[in-house]
Structures are given as structure tokens and as C-alpha cells.
Design a protein around this motif. Structure first.
Motif, PDB file in Angstrom:
ATOM      1  N   MET A 129      41.803  51.556  38.258  1.00 15.90           N
ATOM      2  CA  MET A 129      41.775  50.713  36.872  1.00 15.90           C
ATOM      3  C   MET A 129      41.883  51.685  35.723  1.00 15.90           C
ATOM      4  SD  MET A 129      41.766  47.683  35.238  1.00 15.90           S
ATOM      5  CE  MET A 129      40.001  47.284  34.922  1.00 15.90           C
ATOM      6  N   GLY A 130      42.771  51.701  34.745  1.00 19.21           N
ATOM      7  CA  GLY A 130      42.442  52.313  33.607  1.00 19.21           C
ATOM      8  C   GLY A 130      42.888  53.853  33.562  1.00 19.21           C
ATOM      9  N   TYR A 147      42.800  41.687  40.326  1.00 23.99           N
ATOM     10  CA  TYR A 147      43.590  43.093  39.892  1.00 23.99           C
ATOM     11  C   TYR A 147      45.217  42.788  40.060  1.00 23.99           C
ATOM     12  CZ  TYR A 147      39.422  45.588  39.997  1.00 23.99           C
ATOM     13  OH  TYR A 147      38.041  45.968  39.930  1.00 23.99           O
ATOM     14  N   SER A 192      46.156  49.084  33.307  1.00 23.14           N
ATOM     15  CA  SER A 192      44.890  48.357  33.338  1.00 23.14           C
ATOM     16  C   SER A 192      45.114  46.997  33.289  1.00 23.14           C
ATOM     17  CB  SER A 192      43.547  48.780  32.484  1.00 23.14           C
ATOM     18  OG  SER A 192      42.676  47.771  32.445  1.00 23.14           O
ATOM     19  N   ASP A 216      49.909  44.405  29.516  1.00 20.15           N
ATOM     20  CA  ASP A 216      48.843  45.376  30.277  1.00 20.15           C
ATOM     21  C   ASP A 216      49.581  46.875  30.476  1.00 20.15           C
ATOM     22  OD1 ASP A 216      47.591  43.234  30.722  1.00 20.15           O
ATOM     23  OD2 ASP A 216      48.008  43.087  32.786  1.00 20.15           O
TER      24      ASP A 216
END
Length: 531
Positions: free
Chosen positions: A125-126, A116, A159, A156
């Protein structure tokens, strides 16, 4: 009285809009904050990670910068450039990379120090509430994040599944691509520039002995206003996971509403190198090696000679166009395995150009589409080279991405991202289950228009597709339209008439086909010249 007013001002003035003493422009000065494994050295070098496994390091500018004039405003233009180096440790794989990051806080807590990149963890994440925009320099291919390879650059948003990505390298002025190895330990320079009016984010990478290229490595057309808050922190993040490498920043400048000053490379700190450790049993290994029989040595020499001759034979079949346009060449055995031996059950479609097969690359498990073109056909060879020379250098969300190519035994293969929904003509002519509603039809037209606008106006040269038809419009899993098949494309410089005197391909009126011949005013939706 003056002291009292000053006390009240400091007490009630919001902390998140504290005035930046540099006015939105800084030049790698002392206003830096380090967290985790990061360490700021006295010689001007700062290290994000070291030889410790599963660690994350972060360095941020100590003050928040104002990116909007109000919470609901649009993001200002900004520019930054930095010089980095990733030094591998002997006997260890590279891991995991570093990222330039814009985030709401000075530092990121509760992050996963693995793939990550020290930006997220598996639970957030996201998440849209992250409000994180980053440019990653990734040295590990992670299949679950759809990484294209183990040496790439990506943009990015909230994410580490990149909005857009490319193998590390740069474009020469003539458009040829030169690969760079991120973990070489050599210093490299990155430029990240956002145009607030055009809503476009460009990323450029190059070695220090090369001037900043005119063609960016990545270009993302996206409004960052929904993702960035009024005030944001800027900095770097890195992680190692079970693999180790040292990530260094040697110089950094930033400017809001302008171009960041270039970095004086004559006074950069030296990057530490990691020498190969001495094996205490060298004498024993040497004695064992010398005791190998003459027959074994002879077998090794014969095998080495055979491999050398085989490699030489492969090099001799490279043609001039491959040296210029073919940096990403797939092994035939990988494509053969991915498509199950090019079985008919994996066939996606066929036409005058040849056949297209669906496949899954071994190891990475990435879905691909492989177009087979006849090498013996002069027209096929010309279209094959045209595709590599054009779409191979294009990066746009509404253009099908060319991953690479292959040549083997008189056959030519082009490898693309797989489009799960297939081509548009299958929907229009009822070959697919389901129908397109009006919103989907207009969305497809707008997507194609966006791709054509990029080809005609936004790339370094003008590219005229010359074969717009439903069969060449492909749909991904979210029904986003992407333009493909550049075999008949023509290039010319901006402001120059290509002087074509004949009709090529099947240039149908695409909008009317999608709308099934209904009468609409589409002048502002999409226009192009029929060449």
C-alpha cells in the motif's frame, strides 16, 4: 514464406503492446477476464463478489490499452462509464465496496480481500511501483485510511488513502447536492473522464432516472503521466472482508481520446435481491410478544409519542437555506465531545467571526476544526450561509474542505478539516517556531494561485473570495497552503461583471506579504481582482 514471417512477428512482438482488437473503444463485449470470486453470467451481468466473507473478485478487459505514445510520454485523454449495483445481504453490514482500476497487469495477485478493495495489501500500500489509479465506491468507513464516511467516492493513486473524496451523491444544475446510498441495491451510473490536455480527472455519479449532471462529484487536477505506464489494463476490483455484499456491473463502455458511448439502459440485466430469511421461531416470538403486559405496552407508546414530538420539533426549526444547502449536519453532542466541551485549551484562534476550536470526532478519530459563529448577528448568519453555499460544494486540494455544519441554542458551527500548521500569519509574524524559506514562500503563493484559478475559472460559477489575507491561508502537515473563510465570498456567472461598488474584507497584496515586501515580478504567479 508468408507463414514464416507471421510466425516471427508473433514470436518477437512484445506481449505488453498486443493490439487491442477494438482500437481502444469497447462496449461491454465478450473480451473480459474474470479472477477470484468474479463470475460472468450469460445474461450480461457480472458479479465481483458474493455472500462469501473475505473474498476478492476482479474483472478486466482482456487486452492492454495504450495510454501513452512512449514510456515517458503524456497520458492520452480517456473516458469510461459503467452501471453498478451493490446488494446488501439481510443481517449483515455492507462490505467493502468496489473500484474501477487502471493497472499494469490483467488482474492483481497477492491482494488483501478486506478494506483494501482487492487492490493492495498491507505491505505494498502506497508503493509508487504499483502504478495503479482507481476510483473507489467505498461502503465502509476505515479510520486508518482517513475515510470521510461509510458511503463515499474517492480517487486513489497507489493507495486506498484517497487523493480526493466526497460523500456519494450528485449536483443538480442549480448546485444543490442530492445524497445517494451506494448499498441500496439500485443501479447507478458512474462517469470517469480524464482530459490529457488539462490534466484533470472528473468523476460523476447519478441514478439511472437522472441525466448526467453538468457538475462532477469529484474533480482532481493532476497529471497521471508519472503513475500510468505506456500500456495498462482496465477493469474492476471488489472485496468483502468479514462483511458481505454482492457487487455487480450491469453495463460498461470505454473510449480512448473521446467520450465513451452512453449505455442503453432499456436492456440492462436485473439485479438479484436478497429477501429477508424466514425465522422458524416466528410463532414463538409472536406468542411472547402477545404476553407482554398492558403496562409495558403503555410505556412503549408514551416513549414513542415523546420521540415523535421531539423529532417533529427538530424538523420545524429547519429553515429554507438548510434544506437547500445543508445535507451534512453534525450532532451538537458529537462536536461538544470532539472539542472537550469547547475548552479554551482546544482554542486554535479567534477573530471577528468568532472562535475556532480543534477537535477529534468520536468513533472515526478524524481531526477537525470547528468555527463558532454567533447566530444572533445578522452579519454572522449571512457569512454562515455564504460558507455553506460556496465552500460546501467546492472540491480542490488548495481549498479548505467544509465537512458540515451544526446549529444549537443560538449558535452556529462550521466543521472543517484540521490544518495542523495553523494559519500563515503565525509564521509571518513570528508567532510560530521556525521560519519560512524562499521555496516554501513561493510554494504557498503558487498553492493560493491554484485555488484562486479554480474559483475564478474552473468551477461552474465565478467565486470571488474578497478576503485574501494571511489569517485566511491555512497550512496542512506538509506545508501545503489552503484558502479558507468564504464568509465574504461573492458568486456570479462566467462572463458577467458582479457590479460590486465597495471594498470588502482585507484584500492585502498577498504575494508581497509572503515575500516581505521584496520586489519580484509576480504577474505570472498569481493575480486577482480586489472586490
Amino acid at each position: 514464406m508468408t507463414l514464416l514471417l507471421l510466425f516471427l512477428l508473433l514470436l518477437f512482438f512484445p506481449k505488453n503492446v498486443v493490439s487491442d482488437p477494438t482500437g481502444g473503444e469497447f462496449n461491454f463485449n465478450g473480451f473480459l477476464y474474470a479472477a477470484g470470486s468474479a463470475h460472468l453470467k450469460s445474461n450480461g451481468l457480472f458479479r465481483l463478489t458474493n455472500t462469501t466473507a473475505e473474498t476478492a473478485g476482479q474483472v478486466f478487459y482482456n487486452y492492454p490499452l495504450r495510454f501513452k505514445d512512449s514510456p515517458n510520454g503524456t497520458v492520452f485523454s480517456f473516458s469510461t462509464t459503467f452501471i453498478f449495483a451493490i446488494a446488501s445481504h439481510y443481517g449483515a453490514d455492507n462490505g467493502h465496496g468496489l473500484a474501477f482500476v487502471l493497472c499494469p497487469t490483467r488482474g492483481l495477485s497477492d491482494v488483501d480481500p478486506t478494506q483494501y478493495l482487492g487492490l493492495f495489501n498491507s505491505s505494498n500500500m502506497g508503493d509508487p511501483s504499483n502504478h495503479i489509479v482507481a476510483v473507489e465506491l467505498d461502503t465502509v468507513q476505515t479510520a486508518e485510511f482517513h475515510d470521510i464516511d461509510a458511503n463515499h467516492v474517492g480517487i486513489d493513486i497507489n493507495s486506498v488513502i484517497s487523493e480526493i473524496a466526497s460523500s456519494a451523491g450528485y449536483f443538480n444544475d442549480d448546485g444543490t447536492f442530492v445524497d445517494l446510498f451506494l448499498s441500496s441495491g439500485d443501479p447507478m451510473q458512474v462517469w470517469i473522464e480524464y482530459d490529457g490536455k488539462q490534466k484533470q480527472l472528473n468523476v460523476t455519479l447519478h441514478p439511472l432516472d437522472v441525466y448526467k449532471p453538468k457538475i462532477p462529484l469529484l474533480s482532481l487536477q493532476k497529471d497521471l503521466s508519472p503513475y500510468l505506464l505506456e500500456c495498462m489494463y482496465v477493469g474492476f476490483s471488489s472485496s468483502t472482508g468479514i462483511r458481505t455484499a454482492s457487487h455487480y456491473i450491469l453495463g460498461w463502455t470505454f473510449k480512448m481520446n473521446g467520450t465513451a458511448p452512453d449505455i442503453d439502459t432499456s436492456h440492462l440485466p436485473e439485479v438479484p435481491r436478497f429477501d429477508q430469511p424466514r425465522d422458524q421461531s416466528v410463532k414463538g416470538i409472536l406468542a411472547t410478544s402477545l404476553s407482554v403486559s398492558g403496562i409495558t405496552i403503555l410505556i412503549v407508546l408514551i416513549l414513542g409519542l415523546w420521540l415523535f414530538l421531539k423529532r417533529k420539533k427538530l424538523l420545524e426549526v429547519l429553515e429554507d437555506w438548510e434544506v437547500q444547502f445543508g445535507p451534512h449536519r453534525f450532532a451538537y453532542k458529537d462536536l461538544h465531545t470532539a472539542t472537550k466541551g469547547f475548552k479554551e485549551t482546544e482554542l486554535l484562534g479567534k477573530g471577528g467571526f468568532g472562535k475556532v476550536f480543534k477537535g477529534i470526532l468520536p468513533v472515526s478519530n478524524i481531526e477537525i476544526a470547528v468555527k463558532m459563529v454567533s447566530h444572533d448577528s445578522r452579519q454572522g448568519m449571512r457569512e454562515f450561509i455564504a460558507e455553506i453555499a460556496t465552500i460546501g460544494r467546492l472540491r480542490h486540494p488548495n481549498l479548505v474542505r467544509l465537512l458540515g455544519y451544526c446549529r444549537c441554542k443560538g449558535e452556529l458551527y462550521l466543521v472543517y478539516d484540521c490544518m495542523p500548521k495553523g494559519s500563515l500569519d503565525k509564521f509571518l509574524y513570528r508567532q510560530q517556531n521556525g521560519k519560512l524559506d524562499w521555496s516554501e514562500r513561493f510554494k504557498i503563493i503558487k498553492d493560493v494561485a491554484s485555488g484562486l484559478c479554480y474559483l475564478h475559472q474552473q468551477w461552474v460559477q465565478v467565486i470571488i473570495h474578497r478576503d485574501i489575507k494571511p489569517a485566511n491561508i491555512l497550512l496542512d502537515g506538509s506545508m501545503n497552503a489552503k484558502l479558507g473563510d468564504f464568509g465574504l465570498a461573492k458568486l456570479c456567472d462566467h462572463g458577467i461583471d458582479p457590479q460590486t461598488s465597495y471594498v470588502a474584507g482585507n484584500n492585502l497584496c498577498f504575494c508581497l506579504v509572503v515575500l516581505k515586501k521584496r520586489v519580484f515580478s509576480l504577474t505570472n504567479v498569481v493575480t486577482w481582482k480586489v472586490r
